[in-house]
Design a protein around this motif. Sequence first.
Motif, mmCIF file in Angstrom:
data_model
loop_
_atom_site.group_PDB
_atom_site.id
_atom_site.type_symbol
_atom_site.label_atom_id
_atom_site.label_comp_id
_atom_site.label_asym_id
_atom_site.label_seq_id
_atom_site.Cartn_x
_atom_site.Cartn_y
_atom_site.Cartn_z
ATOM 1 N N ASP A 166 0.815 -1.216 0.000
ATOM 2 C CA ASP A 166 0.000 0.000 0.000
ATOM 3 C C ASP A 166 0.848 1.265 0.000
ATOM 4 O OD1 ASP A 166 -2.709 -1.159 0.272
ATOM 5 O OD2 ASP A 166 -1.810 -2.017 2.073
ATOM 6 N N TYR A 167 2.116 1.141 0.429
ATOM 7 C CA TYR A 167 2.976 2.331 0.547
ATOM 8 C C TYR A 167 4.431 1.866 0.440
ATOM 9 C CZ TYR A 167 4.213 7.018 2.253
ATOM 10 O OH TYR A 167 4.681 8.305 2.364
ATOM 11 N N ARG A 168 5.246 2.711 -0.192
ATOM 12 C CA ARG A 168 6.657 2.362 -0.419
ATOM 13 C C ARG A 168 7.607 3.438 0.111
ATOM 14 N NH1 ARG A 168 3.535 0.109 -3.637
ATOM 15 N NH2 ARG A 168 2.837 2.067 -4.532
ATOM 16 N N ILE A 169 8.525 3.022 0.972
ATOM 17 C CA ILE A 169 9.555 3.914 1.493
ATOM 18 C C ILE A 169 10.894 3.333 1.054
ATOM 19 C CG2 ILE A 169 10.650 4.794 3.601
ATOM 20 C CD1 ILE A 169 7.821 4.354 4.935
ATOM 21 N N THR A 201 -0.076 2.136 -10.512
ATOM 22 C CA THR A 201 0.762 2.925 -9.603
ATOM 23 C C THR A 201 1.276 4.217 -10.251
ATOM 24 O OG1 THR A 201 1.476 0.828 -8.638
ATOM 25 C CG2 THR A 201 2.705 2.798 -7.986
ATOM 26 N N LEU A 222 10.877 8.358 -7.058
ATOM 27 C CA LEU A 222 9.988 9.239 -6.295
ATOM 28 C C LEU A 222 9.236 10.182 -7.240
ATOM 29 C CD1 LEU A 222 9.060 10.205 -3.434
ATOM 30 C CD2 LEU A 222 10.907 11.888 -3.555
ATOM 31 N N GLY A 281 6.417 8.508 -8.925
ATOM 32 C CA GLY A 281 5.443 7.900 -8.006
ATOM 33 C C GLY A 281 5.583 6.390 -7.862
ATOM 34 N N VAL A 285 7.836 5.080 -5.957
ATOM 35 C CA VAL A 285 7.905 5.003 -4.485
ATOM 36 C C VAL A 285 7.269 6.277 -3.928
ATOM 37 C CG1 VAL A 285 9.972 3.544 -4.507
ATOM 38 C CG2 VAL A 285 10.224 6.026 -4.274
ATOM 39 N N ASP A 286 6.880 6.214 -2.652
ATOM 40 C CA ASP A 286 6.157 7.335 -2.047
ATOM 41 C C ASP A 286 7.030 8.269 -1.230
ATOM 42 O OD1 ASP A 286 3.372 6.559 -2.798
ATOM 43 O OD2 ASP A 286 3.951 4.749 -1.715
ATOM 44 N N GLN A 287 8.159 7.761 -0.759
ATOM 45 C CA GLN A 287 8.970 8.546 0.168
ATOM 46 C C GLN A 287 10.400 8.013 0.177
ATOM 47 O OE1 GLN A 287 7.084 8.421 4.013
ATOM 48 N NE2 GLN A 287 8.647 9.690 5.007
ATOM 49 N N THR A 313 5.079 5.360 9.910
ATOM 50 C CA THR A 313 4.042 5.521 8.882
ATOM 51 C C THR A 313 2.915 4.525 9.100
ATOM 52 O OG1 THR A 313 5.774 6.191 7.360
ATOM 53 C CG2 THR A 313 3.656 5.612 6.379
ATOM 54 N N TRP A 342 -1.226 5.056 9.593
ATOM 55 C CA TRP A 342 -2.259 4.377 8.799
ATOM 56 C C TRP A 342 -3.202 3.573 9.691
ATOM 57 C CZ3 TRP A 342 -3.146 3.625 3.359
ATOM 58 C CH2 TRP A 342 -2.312 4.386 2.527
#
Length: 260
Positions: free
Chosen positions: A120-123, A154, A176, A179, A181-183, A197, A201
């Motif tokens: 759901d999210y990528r760091i 994505t 980044l 998009g 990855v998110d951060q 993070t 959530w």
Amino acid sequence: SSSKIKVDLDSSTGIAVVKFQNPPVNSMSLDFLTEFVISLEKLELDKSCRGVILTSAQPKIFSAGLDILEMYGKSPEHYAEFWKSVQDIWLKMYGYRKMTIAAINGFSPAGGCLVALSCDYRIMADNPRYRIGLNETQLGIVAPFWFKDTMVNTVGHRTAELSLQFGLMYSPSDALKIGLVDQLVPEENVLGTATETMTKWLAIPDHAREISKSMLRKPTVDRLLASRDADTKNFVNFVSRDSIQKSLGLYLTMLKERKE
Ligand code: CO8
């Protein structure tokens, strides 16, 4: 065989950290994928777990992607079994009920990128030497439609066109920008930031987040569910071709020679 997936569940926070430990490069062999999917299933059923962070126990490498040796010089039956396990891990991850975060602490080509994209999210660690992307065409092979769908969902259609045709591998800052990855965070903060993070959530009521996720992802999951057998046949036929075996053989040789 020793464990290739290390699971560490903190039942006070509800956060599980799943670490890949298949040295040297966390390549996803049949054994690895089987253990990975079982670990995720167990966590999905465990009421004390609300979110899962995926990361690597190996320095500099999140995952080198699918184990090329599982696609090289083996029988059609083996290719089919392997491919089903690749489908299984994607189906499990992309449709996962609980919150997932990829803490990408190193290189993440092809199947490694797919696993990260399914979260759901990528760091990602901001180390400029790292790369992430779907580089399949560079190996002379083709990412299947559900890899493509995951990428399109994505980064959008146009970026996916460029990305998949060239087999582009992005630096963290380029990843980044598009998009993918998110951060980005300093390498030593990847896991810490992922945990912070996740905590944010988890302030969202689970059932509402879960239904929203399913609404967005179910059509993509259903496309593979409707054609799993055809997709497997297609993979087996493709990978069994002499020309594809030759490409993979050359790529393996290139990996070895690069070292010397
Ligand atoms: N599978 C099997 N073995 C691998 C893989 C892999 N994916 N990646 C690396 N290895 C092996 C190397 O050959 C080497 O073996 P040996 O020690 O016997 O010489 C060993 O692992 C260590 O590798 P390196 O020396 O290259 O390690 P580095 O730390 O220098 O580099 C990298 C790490 C950057 C990860 C580098 O190894 C690399 O770029 N690997 C290739 C990654 C790649 O291109 N993966 C794509 C796999 S295909 C896939 O995931 C999706 C397929 C989709 C389906 C297609 C339909 C047909």
